[in-house]
Write a protein that holds these residues in place. Sequence first.
Motif, short mmCIF file in Angstrom:
data_model
loop_
_atom_site.label_atom_id
_atom_site.label_comp_id
_atom_site.label_asym_id
_atom_site.label_seq_id
_atom_site.Cartn_x
_atom_site.Cartn_y
_atom_site.Cartn_z
N LYS A 168 0.85 -1.20 0.00
CA LYS A 168 0.00 0.00 0.00
C LYS A 168 0.89 1.24 0.00
O LYS A 168 1.22 1.78 1.04
CB LYS A 168 -0.94 -0.04 1.20
CG LYS A 168 -1.93 1.11 1.28
CD LYS A 168 -2.90 0.87 2.42
CE LYS A 168 -3.64 2.14 2.80
NZ LYS A 168 -4.31 2.81 1.69
N ASP A 169 1.25 1.66 -1.20
CA ASP A 169 2.16 2.80 -1.39
C ASP A 169 1.31 4.06 -1.51
O ASP A 169 1.24 4.70 -2.55
CB ASP A 169 3.00 2.55 -2.65
CG ASP A 169 4.15 3.51 -2.80
OD1 ASP A 169 4.38 4.33 -1.89
OD2 ASP A 169 4.83 3.43 -3.84
N MET A 170 0.66 4.43 -0.39
CA MET A 170 -0.42 5.41 -0.43
C MET A 170 0.06 6.84 -0.65
O MET A 170 -0.75 7.72 -0.97
CB MET A 170 -1.29 5.33 0.82
CG MET A 170 -0.58 5.61 2.13
SD MET A 170 0.37 4.20 2.70
CE MET A 170 0.91 4.80 4.29
N ALA A 171 1.35 7.09 -0.51
CA ALA A 171 1.88 8.42 -0.86
C ALA A 171 2.69 8.36 -2.15
O ALA A 171 3.19 9.37 -2.62
CB ALA A 171 2.75 8.97 0.27
N GLY A 172 2.84 7.17 -2.70
CA GLY A 172 3.60 7.00 -3.94
C GLY A 172 5.09 7.24 -3.79
O GLY A 172 5.78 7.50 -4.77
N ILE A 173 5.59 7.13 -2.54
CA ILE A 173 7.01 7.44 -2.31
C ILE A 173 7.89 6.20 -2.20
O ILE A 173 9.09 6.30 -1.95
CB ILE A 173 7.22 8.32 -1.05
CG1 ILE A 173 6.68 7.63 0.20
CG2 ILE A 173 6.57 9.68 -1.25
CD1 ILE A 173 7.07 8.35 1.48
N GLY A 174 7.31 5.02 -2.40
CA GLY A 174 8.12 3.80 -2.44
C GLY A 174 9.10 3.89 -3.60
O GLY A 174 8.75 4.34 -4.69
N ARG A 175 10.34 3.48 -3.36
CA ARG A 175 11.34 3.52 -4.43
C ARG A 175 11.21 2.26 -5.28
O ARG A 175 11.13 1.15 -4.74
CB ARG A 175 12.75 3.63 -3.84
CG ARG A 175 12.98 4.81 -2.89
CD ARG A 175 12.50 6.15 -3.41
NE ARG A 175 13.13 7.26 -2.73
CZ ARG A 175 12.55 8.06 -1.85
NH1 ARG A 175 11.27 7.89 -1.54
NH2 ARG A 175 13.22 9.06 -1.30
N PRO A 176 11.16 2.41 -6.61
CA PRO A 176 10.82 1.29 -7.48
C PRO A 176 11.63 0.01 -7.26
O PRO A 176 11.05 -1.07 -7.12
CB PRO A 176 11.06 1.87 -8.88
CG PRO A 176 10.79 3.33 -8.72
CD PRO A 176 11.30 3.68 -7.36
N VAL A 177 12.95 0.11 -7.23
CA VAL A 177 13.78 -1.10 -7.10
C VAL A 177 13.53 -1.78 -5.75
O VAL A 177 13.42 -3.01 -5.67
CB VAL A 177 15.27 -0.77 -7.33
CG1 VAL A 177 16.14 -1.98 -6.99
CG2 VAL A 177 15.51 -0.34 -8.78
N SER A 178 13.43 -0.99 -4.70
CA SER A 178 13.17 -1.56 -3.37
C SER A 178 11.82 -2.28 -3.34
O SER A 178 11.69 -3.35 -2.74
CB SER A 178 13.20 -0.46 -2.30
OG SER A 178 14.52 0.04 -2.15
N LEU A 179 10.80 -1.68 -3.97
CA LEU A 179 9.49 -2.32 -4.01
C LEU A 179 9.56 -3.67 -4.74
O LEU A 179 8.94 -4.65 -4.32
CB LEU A 179 8.48 -1.40 -4.71
CG LEU A 179 8.09 -0.15 -3.92
CD1 LEU A 179 7.32 0.82 -4.81
CD2 LEU A 179 7.25 -0.50 -2.70
N GLY A 180 10.33 -3.71 -5.83
CA GLY A 180 10.52 -4.96 -6.54
C GLY A 180 11.17 -6.02 -5.65
O GLY A 180 10.77 -7.19 -5.66
N LYS A 181 12.14 -5.60 -4.86
CA LYS A 181 12.83 -6.53 -3.95
C LYS A 181 11.88 -7.02 -2.85
O LYS A 181 11.97 -8.17 -2.42
CB LYS A 181 14.05 -5.85 -3.33
CG LYS A 181 15.20 -5.65 -4.31
CD LYS A 181 16.35 -4.90 -3.66
CE LYS A 181 17.50 -4.70 -4.65
NZ LYS A 181 18.59 -3.88 -4.06
N ILE A 182 10.98 -6.15 -2.41
CA ILE A 182 9.99 -6.56 -1.40
C ILE A 182 9.08 -7.65 -1.97
O ILE A 182 8.83 -8.67 -1.33
CB ILE A 182 9.17 -5.35 -0.90
CG1 ILE A 182 10.05 -4.38 -0.12
CG2 ILE A 182 8.00 -5.82 -0.03
CD1 ILE A 182 9.42 -3.01 0.13
N VAL A 183 8.59 -7.43 -3.19
CA VAL A 183 7.72 -8.42 -3.83
C VAL A 183 8.48 -9.74 -4.00
O VAL A 183 7.96 -10.82 -3.69
CB VAL A 183 7.21 -7.91 -5.20
CG1 VAL A 183 6.50 -9.03 -5.96
CG2 VAL A 183 6.28 -6.72 -5.01
N GLU A 184 9.71 -9.66 -4.47
CA GLU A 184 10.53 -10.86 -4.67
C GLU A 184 10.72 -11.60 -3.35
O GLU A 184 10.62 -12.83 -3.28
CB GLU A 184 11.88 -10.46 -5.26
CG GLU A 184 12.77 -11.63 -5.62
CD GLU A 184 14.11 -11.19 -6.19
OE1 GLU A 184 14.81 -12.05 -6.75
OE2 GLU A 184 14.46 -9.99 -6.09
#
Length: 289
Positions: A168-184
């Motif tokens: 839930k990136d409700m402010a849109g401030i998640g960093r793209p690569v880190s978010l990918g790593k979280i999903v992985e």
Amino acid sequence: LVFRDMWQSAGKYQPRVDQLGKVAPAIIKMGCFDRVETNGGGFEQVNLLYGENPNKSVRAWTKPFHEAGIKTHMLDRALNGLRMSPVPKDVRKLFYKVKKAQGTDITRIFCGLNDPRNVIPSIQYAKEAGMIAQASLCITYSPIHTVEYYVNLAKQFIEAGADEICLKDMAGIGRPVSLGKIVEGIKNLKKDIVIQYHSHAGPGFNMASILEVCNAGCDYVDTGMSPLSWGTGHADIIAVQEMLKDAGFKVKEINMAAYMEVRTMIQEMCDDFLGYYIPDLNHINNSLL
């Protein structure tokens, strides 16, 4: 998120139930949605301001989607239920049974503090009521909120019985690569766990973030549509679809005649009194380009 968070994020307002009922068939005809958001605190408060019964409104809104085989989901503030202040356990338990009876399939449970003590009881209450329990990781960026922090949080929720995880990136401030790593990292914990990514366009990260989470195995992406996408709202369905098609993903086609029908109705609602609640900045976009 076409008619719940899209409106609330643009101007803290919602259409009336008659407007929702009118637009639902066109949203279904668009053919690209597996899930549609139904309700949350703002939605139900606005129903009351209109003199409408929010319980009847949710039933009217979910019915056409169910008939079309589209799941519906709601936003759920864990300890607070649909309110802005805490409610007792017995009310929270009843809340899920009522929402299930009204036709809502998935509950997106979140705590702004990411406190498992608030989220985990709601996972159990939702499952007991027959709902799909989607536990949220509220995304921010700080020395504390690392990839490891979020993967460990997801692990706690999965072990507690969560059926799905939402970033839930409700402010849109998640960093793209880190978010990918979280999903992985979450998929490494449990390969078949369903992951949904929710983001807002404001800071400008979210298109890159959508691509990164999809490359890492994300299952569902939340989108909005013109004329209320981008800005404080969500990435537009057309842009997301085109980006993912270009990246080699299998995504549903959009019935553009139905898209234009929905877009026209949104504009009519904006031109009516709902436009008074939407900042001018939210009108400056054009995914049709």
